[in-house]
Design a protein around this motif. Structure first.
Motif, PDB file in Angstrom:
ATOM      1  N   ASN A  19       0.818  -1.213   0.000  1.00 13.06           N
ATOM      2  CA  ASN A  19       0.000   0.000   0.000  1.00 13.06           C
ATOM      3  C   ASN A  19       0.850   1.261   0.000  1.00 13.06           C
ATOM      4  OD1 ASN A  19      -2.365  -1.468  -0.076  1.00 13.06           O
ATOM      5  ND2 ASN A  19      -2.639  -1.440   2.143  1.00 13.06           N
ATOM      6  N   LYS A  20       1.945   1.236   0.743  1.00 16.69           N
ATOM      7  CA  LYS A  20       2.846   2.389   0.789  1.00 16.69           C
ATOM      8  C   LYS A  20       3.447   2.654  -0.603  1.00 16.69           C
ATOM      9  CE  LYS A  20       6.900   3.998   3.311  1.00 16.69           C
ATOM     10  NZ  LYS A  20       7.868   3.657   4.366  1.00 16.69           N
ATOM     11  N   ILE A  23       0.704   4.148  -2.851  1.00 14.82           N
ATOM     12  CA  ILE A  23       0.478   5.565  -2.540  1.00 14.82           C
ATOM     13  C   ILE A  23       1.574   6.418  -3.178  1.00 14.82           C
ATOM     14  CG2 ILE A  23       0.538   7.268  -0.655  1.00 14.82           C
ATOM     15  CD1 ILE A  23      -0.867   5.030   1.059  1.00 14.82           C
ATOM     16  N   ASN A  24       2.819   5.997  -3.003  1.00 10.00           N
ATOM     17  CA  ASN A  24       3.936   6.744  -3.589  1.00 10.00           C
ATOM     18  C   ASN A  24       3.879   6.728  -5.112  1.00 10.00           C
ATOM     19  OD1 ASN A  24       5.000   7.429  -1.078  1.00 10.00           O
ATOM     20  ND2 ASN A  24       6.255   5.599  -0.977  1.00 10.00           N
ATOM     21  N   LYS A  29       1.351  11.714  -0.754  1.00  8.75           N
ATOM     22  CA  LYS A  29       2.186  11.681   0.445  1.00  8.75           C
ATOM     23  C   LYS A  29       1.741  10.526   1.343  1.00  8.75           C
ATOM     24  CE  LYS A  29       3.334  14.524   4.428  1.00  8.75           C
ATOM     25  NZ  LYS A  29       3.117  15.795   5.100  1.00  8.75           N
ATOM     26  N   HIS A  30       2.681   9.746   1.782  1.00 15.50           N
ATOM     27  CA  HIS A  30       2.404   8.633   2.700  1.00 15.50           C
ATOM     28  C   HIS A  30       2.238   9.213   4.106  1.00 15.50           C
ATOM     29  CE1 HIS A  30       3.962   5.270   5.315  1.00 15.50           C
ATOM     30  NE2 HIS A  30       2.903   4.750   4.754  1.00 15.50           N
ATOM     31  N   PRO A  32       1.030   7.788   7.586  1.00 14.95           N
ATOM     32  CA  PRO A  32       0.534   6.632   8.346  1.00 14.95           C
ATOM     33  C   PRO A  32      -0.318   7.009   9.560  1.00 14.95           C
ATOM     34  CG  PRO A  32       2.942   6.765   8.491  1.00 14.95           C
ATOM     35  CD  PRO A  32       2.465   7.923   7.675  1.00 14.95           C
ATOM     36  N   GLU A  82       8.448   3.250  11.107  1.00 13.94           N
ATOM     37  CA  GLU A  82       7.851   4.445  10.509  1.00 13.94           C
ATOM     38  C   GLU A  82       8.054   5.676  11.372  1.00 13.94           C
ATOM     39  OE1 GLU A  82       6.602   5.183   7.537  1.00 13.94           O
ATOM     40  OE2 GLU A  82       7.033   3.145   6.898  1.00 13.94           O
ATOM     41  N   THR A  86       9.406   8.968   9.687  1.00 14.45           N
ATOM     42  CA  THR A  86       8.482  10.062   9.370  1.00 14.45           C
ATOM     43  C   THR A  86       8.512  11.215  10.361  1.00 14.45           C
ATOM     44  OG1 THR A  86       6.641   9.083  10.581  1.00 14.45           O
ATOM     45  CG2 THR A  86       6.874   8.459   8.258  1.00 14.45           C
TER      46      THR A  86
END
Length: 180
Positions: A19-20, A23-24, A29-30, A32, A82, A86
């Protein structure tokens, strides 16, 4: 549809990484959002699904429970990785807070987090309560309570199964408490 998604839901590392990347790939923008459920409650809930999927022998249920504990540990590991990547661009919520009678505060926290990160929401904050109420009605329609009625998962069976893995489940609970 995936064309107009508002988020991807992931339970496991493989789903999360897929999924990440998606999205990218789409140029978004990821961001979470981690929703932690008490491990004991999560395992009980998933146990009902396991029985619906055909696990009928104790050894199958034991193997499944061990596997589920490993997957939950993976989720905590993903969270820790993460957070390191992040900085403050993530949100952690407690599942119980989202489904409690005073859930509005948690849902508003989610709404404000998304607004803060320029996520364009179509619904104003004043409509959150009705959206949550509708989603709860939908969730009740796909309840896993049917498995509890099969006989295999009466309360004694659930209690016994969880007690076999008490040490592992307690360790998961402690890890979750430290992070939420």
């Amino acid at each position: 549809s995936k064309k107009h998604f508002i988020g991807y839901k992931s339970h496991f590392e493989l789903e999360y990484n897929f999924n990440k990347r998606e999205i990218n790939r789409q140029g978004y923008k990821h961001l979470p959002i981690f929703i932690f459920r008490d491990p004991r409650d999560a395992i009980k809930s998933h146990m009902c699904r396991a029985v619906n999927e055909g696990f009928s022998e104790q050894k199958d249920l034991d193997h499944w429970t061990e596997h589920t504990i490993r997957l939950y540990q993976q989720t905590i590991d993903i969270f820790e990785a993460e957070v390191g990547r992040t900085g403050s661009n993530f949100l952690v919520l407690d599942f119980a807070g989202l489904v409690s009678k005073s859930h509005f505060v948690k849902w508003l926290q989610l709404y404000e987090f998304l607004q803060q990160h320029n996520f364009q929401l179509q619904a104003p904050a004043s409509e959150i309560e009705s959206i949550v109420a509708a989603s709860k009605l939908i969730a009740r329609g796909v309840s896993t309570s049917k498995a509890r009625n099969t006989g295999l998962l009466n309360s004694d069976v659930i209690k016994n199964q969880l007690s076999k893995f008490e040490k592992d489940i307690s360790e998961l609970q402690e890890r979750v408490r430290e992070r939420t």
